[in-house]
Design a protein around this motif. Structure first.
Motif, PDB file in Angstrom:
ATOM      1  N   VAL A   1      54.549  -3.051 -30.701  1.00 54.53           N
ATOM      2  CA  VAL A   1      54.117  -4.126 -31.665  1.00 54.53           C
ATOM      3  C   VAL A   1      53.868  -3.673 -32.832  1.00 54.53           C
ATOM      4  O   VAL A   1      53.928  -4.437 -33.906  1.00 54.53           O
ATOM      5  CB  VAL A   1      53.205  -5.222 -30.954  1.00 54.53           C
ATOM      6  N   GLN A   2      53.006  -2.531 -33.159  1.00 56.08           N
ATOM      7  CA  GLN A   2      52.339  -2.299 -34.258  1.00 56.08           C
ATOM      8  C   GLN A   2      53.421  -1.361 -35.034  1.00 56.08           C
ATOM      9  O   GLN A   2      53.091  -0.988 -36.298  1.00 56.08           O
ATOM     10  CB  GLN A   2      50.988  -1.634 -34.191  1.00 56.08           C
TER      11      GLN A   2
ATOM     12  N   THR B   1      41.344  -1.013 -26.264  1.00 51.27           N
ATOM     13  CA  THR B   1      40.618  -1.753 -27.415  1.00 51.27           C
ATOM     14  C   THR B   1      41.667  -2.542 -28.268  1.00 51.27           C
ATOM     15  O   THR B   1      41.249  -3.375 -29.033  1.00 51.27           O
ATOM     16  CB  THR B   1      40.125  -0.611 -28.403  1.00 51.27           C
ATOM     17  N   TYR B   2      42.867  -2.354 -28.020  1.00 51.74           N
ATOM     18  CA  TYR B   2      43.926  -3.265 -28.804  1.00 51.74           C
ATOM     19  C   TYR B   2      44.087  -4.576 -28.488  1.00 51.74           C
ATOM     20  O   TYR B   2      43.993  -5.775 -29.182  1.00 51.74           O
ATOM     21  CB  TYR B   2      45.343  -2.583 -29.237  1.00 51.74           C
ATOM     22  N   TRP B   3      44.087  -4.607 -27.178  1.00 50.26           N
ATOM     23  CA  TRP B   3      44.585  -5.991 -26.458  1.00 50.26           C
ATOM     24  C   TRP B   3      43.308  -6.735 -26.173  1.00 50.26           C
ATOM     25  O   TRP B   3      42.171  -6.168 -25.697  1.00 50.26           O
ATOM     26  CB  TRP B   3      45.199  -5.819 -25.291  1.00 50.26           C
ATOM     27  N   TYR B   4      43.334  -8.183 -26.413  1.00 49.62           N
ATOM     28  CA  TYR B   4      42.381  -9.070 -26.130  1.00 49.62           C
ATOM     29  C   TYR B   4      42.836  -9.966 -25.165  1.00 49.62           C
ATOM     30  O   TYR B   4      44.047 -10.372 -24.841  1.00 49.62           O
ATOM     31  CB  TYR B   4      41.739  -9.697 -27.261  1.00 49.62           C
TER      32      TYR B   4
ATOM     33  N   PHE C   1      38.019  11.908 -37.605  1.00 52.41           N
ATOM     34  CA  PHE C   1      38.629  10.787 -36.721  1.00 52.41           C
ATOM     35  C   PHE C   1      38.752  10.951 -35.361  1.00 52.41           C
ATOM     36  O   PHE C   1      38.459  10.174 -34.523  1.00 52.41           O
ATOM     37  CB  PHE C   1      40.109  10.277 -37.356  1.00 52.41           C
ATOM     38  N   LYS C   2      38.841  12.152 -35.000  1.00 47.38           N
ATOM     39  CA  LYS C   2      39.091  12.404 -33.231  1.00 47.38           C
ATOM     40  C   LYS C   2      37.539  12.734 -32.788  1.00 47.38           C
ATOM     41  O   LYS C   2      37.655  12.953 -31.536  1.00 47.38           O
ATOM     42  CB  LYS C   2      39.974  13.586 -33.278  1.00 47.38           C
TER      43      LYS C   2
ATOM     44  N   LEU D   1      46.536  23.653 -42.160  1.00 47.32           N
ATOM     45  CA  LEU D   1      46.285  22.427 -41.204  1.00 47.32           C
ATOM     46  C   LEU D   1      47.536  22.428 -40.167  1.00 47.32           C
ATOM     47  O   LEU D   1      48.404  23.268 -40.365  1.00 47.32           O
ATOM     48  CB  LEU D   1      46.747  21.419 -41.940  1.00 47.32           C
ATOM     49  N   GLY D   2      47.303  21.774 -39.004  1.00 49.92           N
ATOM     50  CA  GLY D   2      48.337  21.806 -37.813  1.00 49.92           C
ATOM     51  C   GLY D   2      49.149  20.776 -38.091  1.00 49.92           C
ATOM     52  O   GLY D   2      49.818  20.582 -39.223  1.00 49.92           O
ATOM     53  N   GLY D   3      49.417  19.759 -36.930  1.00 52.97           N
ATOM     54  CA  GLY D   3      50.177  18.865 -37.302  1.00 52.97           C
ATOM     55  C   GLY D   3      49.725  17.650 -38.059  1.00 52.97           C
ATOM     56  O   GLY D   3      48.778  17.853 -38.735  1.00 52.97           O
ATOM     57  N   ASP D   4      50.479  16.395 -37.783  1.00 60.91           N
ATOM     58  CA  ASP D   4      49.897  15.403 -38.526  1.00 60.91           C
ATOM     59  C   ASP D   4      48.812  14.702 -37.693  1.00 60.91           C
ATOM     60  O   ASP D   4      48.430  15.025 -36.800  1.00 60.91           O
ATOM     61  CB  ASP D   4      50.892  14.244 -38.384  1.00 60.91           C
ATOM     62  N   LEU D   5      48.177  14.016 -38.423  1.00 60.46           N
ATOM     63  CA  LEU D   5      46.872  13.495 -38.059  1.00 60.46           C
ATOM     64  C   LEU D   5      46.824  12.091 -38.355  1.00 60.46           C
ATOM     65  O   LEU D   5      46.873  11.593 -39.628  1.00 60.46           O
ATOM     66  CB  LEU D   5      45.426  14.129 -38.856  1.00 60.46           C
ATOM     67  N   TYR D   6      46.292  11.425 -37.219  1.00 60.31           N
ATOM     68  CA  TYR D   6      46.430   9.742 -37.233  1.00 60.31           C
ATOM     69  C   TYR D   6      44.881   9.128 -37.023  1.00 60.31           C
ATOM     70  O   TYR D   6      44.238   9.816 -36.428  1.00 60.31           O
ATOM     71  CB  TYR D   6      47.377   9.078 -36.187  1.00 60.31           C
ATOM     72  N   ARG D   7      44.937   8.113 -37.901  1.00 61.04           N
ATOM     73  CA  ARG D   7      43.465   7.581 -37.817  1.00 61.04           C
ATOM     74  C   ARG D   7      43.379   6.767 -36.637  1.00 61.04           C
ATOM     75  O   ARG D   7      44.525   6.132 -35.920  1.00 61.04           O
ATOM     76  CB  ARG D   7      43.518   6.527 -39.135  1.00 61.04           C
ATOM     77  N   PRO D   8      42.338   6.135 -36.056  1.00 61.05           N
ATOM     78  CA  PRO D   8      41.985   5.441 -35.080  1.00 61.05           C
ATOM     79  C   PRO D   8      42.976   4.183 -34.952  1.00 61.05           C
ATOM     80  O   PRO D   8      43.529   3.584 -34.208  1.00 61.05           O
ATOM     81  CB  PRO D   8      40.435   5.174 -35.037  1.00 61.05           C
ATOM     82  N   GLU D   9      42.883   3.480 -36.275  1.00 58.33           N
ATOM     83  CA  GLU D   9      43.700   2.397 -36.349  1.00 58.33           C
ATOM     84  C   GLU D   9      45.255   2.346 -36.688  1.00 58.33           C
ATOM     85  O   GLU D   9      46.018   1.532 -36.810  1.00 58.33           O
ATOM     86  CB  GLU D   9      43.306   1.427 -37.611  1.00 58.33           C
ATOM     87  N   GLY D  10      45.420   3.683 -36.462  1.00 54.98           N
ATOM     88  CA  GLY D  10      47.063   4.148 -36.656  1.00 54.98           C
ATOM     89  C   GLY D  10      47.748   4.640 -37.795  1.00 54.98           C
ATOM     90  O   GLY D  10      48.666   5.416 -37.756  1.00 54.98           O
TER      91      GLY D  10
END
Lengths: 386, 386
Positions: free
Chosen positions: B350-351, B360-363, A154-155, A67-76
């Motif tokens: 903020v998160q 997509t985050y802001w409304y 995710f990406k 694996l490479g670096g960290d992987l983040y989900r769309p929601e963070g």
DNA sequence: CATATCTTTGAATCACCAT
DNA sequence: GATGGTGATTCAAAGATAT
């Protein structure tokens, strides 16, 4: 548990009259550390066991994920990656040497009619498969575990990695391996068991935790081991797992009345496994069936009809009253009045509705009359389902 | 067909201005035997082609492990007739040499961002997979073609062999391969395309016959190639198939507006393929279109929405649950709790997240309900696009 | 208590451009 | 090559919380 038990090596699987050539049939009873974890490196552990003494080896070796670096989900959130030291190898050459070392010992301790199972992903399974062929194993099947609920990509960079591969191999080409054909057919509603198995990943109550965190990053579902053992071992057989982890193989072996031997270096995995297997209860045969065989529901995507030529790109679809007309594109999306999207989305758009079932909303002209797109789906299903 | 055509090697996939690094962009137009069958051994055929000239290689190699014979027999590979395993090993070595020979040439002629597909079964796919890793290819996915209607296992001795395996690999680890994510998601009813594809085997009208018998023993379904090409090539790309057979790759390439090159030794396969491809109809430009990923669409800066009055300075943006509120300033920056920055940066702040898609985050409140800021961008795009 | 909604999570080779 | 900014990206199942 914990005591060296004496068992007789069975003559052979089939009729012992004629097949007793180079088999272990003439050997005396052997001493095996049955139903125990050998807390050391698996090669070392297997070296302590006699030739031709176990009926099956089930192995879930490190995958060498790279694996490479960290992987983040769309929601963070961050993906909890498999970054354990035991999965790190310096090169393919090192990984191959490691693989051949344990495969070779496993082959030595396998009875002549015994068989091997290995599970892996595209990162390692091709190397493992080639290595075991080189060592003289004979591949009987490759089995696809189709995950009902895989982790998404995710990406959006590749296809969702939704399966893992198992290899089932006998010790040699001529071996009279065990295959319980009827048991598999029973499990599969009287159809032959296929090489693709649909099962959920291990989660919920089954997933072992310690202090609230998962005890092992890659715990396999018991249902998988059930099917493997039920298919290719008999009651009383000895199953060895060189990468025992938290002991799924041991727990299932106990429940199915098989003996087991585990090899595991890490103390905390051993502790979890011992506790788990202690709690496992042998199962009635009748209880098994419920755990298996959820057949894949035939789900047809609209795009499939385009790919397979049931509907050509460029075809015009229309609403029942022919008021709205949209064009099918090569990827199965619809184009209407500058808007593009799925049959459902465009169906909703033209009606200015929040949602729409495109299968029943859209029609095509078959030359004689308007026909619902859903008819095509039914036709496709009839043509392709067994 | 049948004429050497001149095509320009494309600059790069995206804008050609700045991304022309080590790609083939500086090369002059190359001469390629487009839309033709090279009637010779594939290694020899590929040797006649220039470096970095094709966008994709699709290969369905033979898995007769004895093939190659003396031609690819490795130096010094001695055969010990006494031991079966050695004999077997020798034939694997021959197969591996054959495999590496064609994989190596394929890699040479692939453009830096091109990719390779190979299909096989458990007889050969592990060897192919390990070989291509050894040669520097980088596996992107393994794909399971789950056959809807496989041949049963008549003797009941193994699991029904109900799938084949494809490997998708880029030329190297860092390559910027083509993956049409949106097109795949469209094909699959708005879900990510998974690594297991359910498709019927090739039969019925599609199955080519000559004098009543099937023209090729392992003809692949066009639907399979359709998905492969739609996913990992663009219109106008060059697809080479080293084991062309009856030309499924060529037929689908023509339909999808891709160029093709086939290699095939056997005359009768060539004849069938040429006739077949001649009859294949290409799709119209409009039908060929697939939905673009947002990446490919023109970018809109948040500040533009402020400048053009879609969003007034002073407007309050909030997170979906209204927990966080930030104020839009005249330059398109956000102000929240003393922090100032882009919609993305403040969203992340903020998160307490590493990153955030502010679109997509802001409304914002349109008077009736909360609406995503991204909606405004879409509105703006629709209003300004031709 | 039942239903609805939100949160969490799983073997993952997971962005790209400008400076 | 490293760094930093912009902004694109998720499915199913189980469990927790809310209505």
């Amino acid at each position: 548990m914990g005591i060296i038990e004496r068992i007789d090596t069975p003559k052979t699987k089939a009729k012992a009259k004629t097949t007793a050539k180079k088999t272990a049939s003439k050997k005396p009873a052997v001493d095996l550390p049955l139903n125990q974890i050998l807390k050391m490196d698996c090669v070392e552990a297997m070296k302590s066991l006699p030739d031709e003494s176990v009926d099956m080896v089930f192995a879930d070796p490190p995958y060498n994920l790279q694996l490479g670096g960290d992987l983040y989900r769309p929601e963070g959130g961050q993906v909890d990656a498999v970054d354990d030291a035991w999965d790190q190898f310096d090169s393919f050459a090192v990984y191959d040497a490691f693989t051949k070392a344990w495969l070779k010992e496993a082959r030595r301790i396998l009875k002549p009619n015994g068989s091997l199972w290995v599970i892996g992903s595209y990162h390692n399974i091709f190397r493992v498969g080639a290595s075991l062929q080189d060592l003289g194993y004979w591949i009987l099947n490759d089995i696809i575990w189709r995950k009902a609920n895989p982790m998404p990509n995710f990406k959006g960079t590749r296809f969702t990695n939704a399966h893992e591969t198992l290899i089932w191999a006998s010790k040699s080409e001529k071996a009279k391996y065990t295959f319980n054909y009827r048991a598999m057919k029973n499990l599969n509603d009287e159809l032959q068991m296929r090489s693709d198995w649909v099962m959920p990943i291990c989660g919920g109550q089954e997933r072992l935790k310690r202090n609230g965190v998962k005890a092992h990053p890659t715990q396999k579902p018991e249902a998988l081991l059930y099917r493997v053992m039920l298919a290719t071992t008999n009651k009383g057989d000895v199953v060895l797992d060189p990468f025992f982890g938290t002991g799924t193989t041991g727990a299932v072996a106990k429940r199915l009345g098989r003996h087991w031997i585990g090899c595991e270096k890490e103390d905390n995995y051993c502790e979890v496994a011992e506790e788990r297997i202690e709690a496992a209860l042998p199962l009635d045969e009748s209880e098994l069936k419920t755990m298996q065989s959820p057949k894949a529901k035939p789900r047809v995507a609209f795009g499939t009809l385009v790919e397979t030529g049931y509907l050509k790109p460029g075809t015009e679809l229309c609403s029942k009253n022919r008021k709205f007309k949209a064009k099918v594109r090569a990827d199965g999306s619809l184009l209407w009045n500058g808007h593009e999207g799925s049959i459902h989305k465009i169906g909703a758009t033209v009606q200015d509705a929040p949602s729409c079932n495109g299968w029943t909303y859209w029609y095509y002209d078959d030359g004689k009359e308007l026909r619902q797109v859903d008819n095509l789906r039914q036709t496709y299903l009839l043509a392709t389902e067994p």
